[in-house]
Design an enzyme around this catalytic site. Structure first.
Site, PDB file in Angstrom:
ATOM      1  N   HIS A  20       1.009  -1.182  -0.031  1.00 28.00           N
ATOM      2  CA  HIS A  20      -0.081  -0.099   0.053  1.00 28.00           C
ATOM      3  C   HIS A  20       0.729   1.203   0.097  1.00 28.00           C
ATOM      4  O   HIS A  20       1.848   1.363   0.768  1.00 28.00           O
ATOM      5  CB  HIS A  20      -0.696   0.084   1.130  1.00 28.00           C
ATOM      6  CG  HIS A  20      -1.800   1.259   1.222  1.00 28.00           C
ATOM      7  ND1 HIS A  20      -2.258   1.782   2.460  1.00 28.00           N
ATOM      8  CD2 HIS A  20      -2.555   1.806   0.282  1.00 28.00           C
ATOM      9  CE1 HIS A  20      -3.244   2.629   1.993  1.00 28.00           C
ATOM     10  NE2 HIS A  20      -3.239   2.731   0.983  1.00 28.00           N
ATOM     11  N   HIS A  98       6.475  19.431 -13.605  1.00 28.22           N
ATOM     12  CA  HIS A  98       7.317  18.413 -14.095  1.00 28.22           C
ATOM     13  C   HIS A  98       8.497  18.205 -13.257  1.00 28.22           C
ATOM     14  O   HIS A  98       8.986  17.040 -13.139  1.00 28.22           O
ATOM     15  CB  HIS A  98       7.635  18.732 -15.710  1.00 28.22           C
ATOM     16  CG  HIS A  98       8.498  17.662 -16.405  1.00 28.22           C
ATOM     17  ND1 HIS A  98       7.892  16.100 -16.367  1.00 28.22           N
ATOM     18  CD2 HIS A  98       9.712  17.414 -16.823  1.00 28.22           C
ATOM     19  CE1 HIS A  98       8.556  15.437 -17.110  1.00 28.22           C
ATOM     20  NE2 HIS A  98       9.746  16.356 -17.436  1.00 28.22           N
ATOM     21  N   ALA A 121       4.286  12.145 -21.463  1.00 26.73           N
ATOM     22  CA  ALA A 121       3.672  11.053 -21.300  1.00 26.73           C
ATOM     23  C   ALA A 121       3.959  10.104 -20.129  1.00 26.73           C
ATOM     24  O   ALA A 121       4.619   8.962 -20.371  1.00 26.73           O
ATOM     25  CB  ALA A 121       3.516  10.170 -22.703  1.00 26.73           C
ATOM     26  N   ASN A 122       3.804  10.509 -19.096  1.00 28.92           N
ATOM     27  CA  ASN A 122       4.380   9.776 -17.759  1.00 28.92           C
ATOM     28  C   ASN A 122       3.332   9.692 -16.686  1.00 28.92           C
ATOM     29  O   ASN A 122       2.645  10.719 -16.799  1.00 28.92           O
ATOM     30  CB  ASN A 122       5.599  10.368 -17.249  1.00 28.92           C
ATOM     31  CG  ASN A 122       6.721  10.815 -18.352  1.00 28.92           C
ATOM     32  OD1 ASN A 122       7.310   9.846 -18.683  1.00 28.92           O
ATOM     33  ND2 ASN A 122       6.872  12.037 -18.768  1.00 28.92           N
TER      34      ASN A 122
END
EC number: 5.4.99.62
Length: 131
Positions: A20, A98, A121-122
């Protein structure tokens, strides 16, 4: 041999070992991987495999509690931003700058590098619990 799901042994083990709040990163071809964080490199050529394909497959086998993405994705790459919103419509998505995103990747259990060649695109997937 497994019959279903992810066959890549490194990814299968990674997912089975998550607890978790542990995190993994699904990365485009250009995201730097911090020292000490294992990289599972799936990139074959630019665009293959893509961010969406890999993210969908991982999400199918992982309990995702929340997602973190770079805030720049919304303005620079709206198609990928829309994909994240649709794929994780039942999870909270946190958007951070970012540079902060890159720092957050240093806490990940691993970075899974795709061949994706579109900007930002992450995503960071935060593990939930199955019960």
């Amino acid at each position: 041999m497994k019959k279903h799901g992810i066959l890549n042994s490194h990814i299968a083990k990674l997912l089975a070992d998550l607890g978790h709040t542990d995190t993994i990163v699904i990365a485009d071809a250009g995201l730097p991987v911090p020292p000490g964080v294992p990289k599972i490199d799936l990139a074959l050529t630019l665009g293959t495999p893509g961010f969406r394909e890999v993210t969908k497959l991982i999400a199918d086998e992982m309990v995702v509690e929340k997602v973190t993405a770079a805030q720049e994705i919304e303005s620079v790459n709206p198609g990928q931003a829309a994909f994240l919103k649709a794929e994780f419509s039942n999870q909270k998505i946190d958007y951070i700058p970012h540079e902060a995103f890159k720092k957050a990747t240093s806490q990940a259990k691993a970075v899974i590098r795709t061949g994706e060649a579109t900007p930002y695109a992450n995503c960071i997937l935060h593990a939930g619990v199955i019960f």
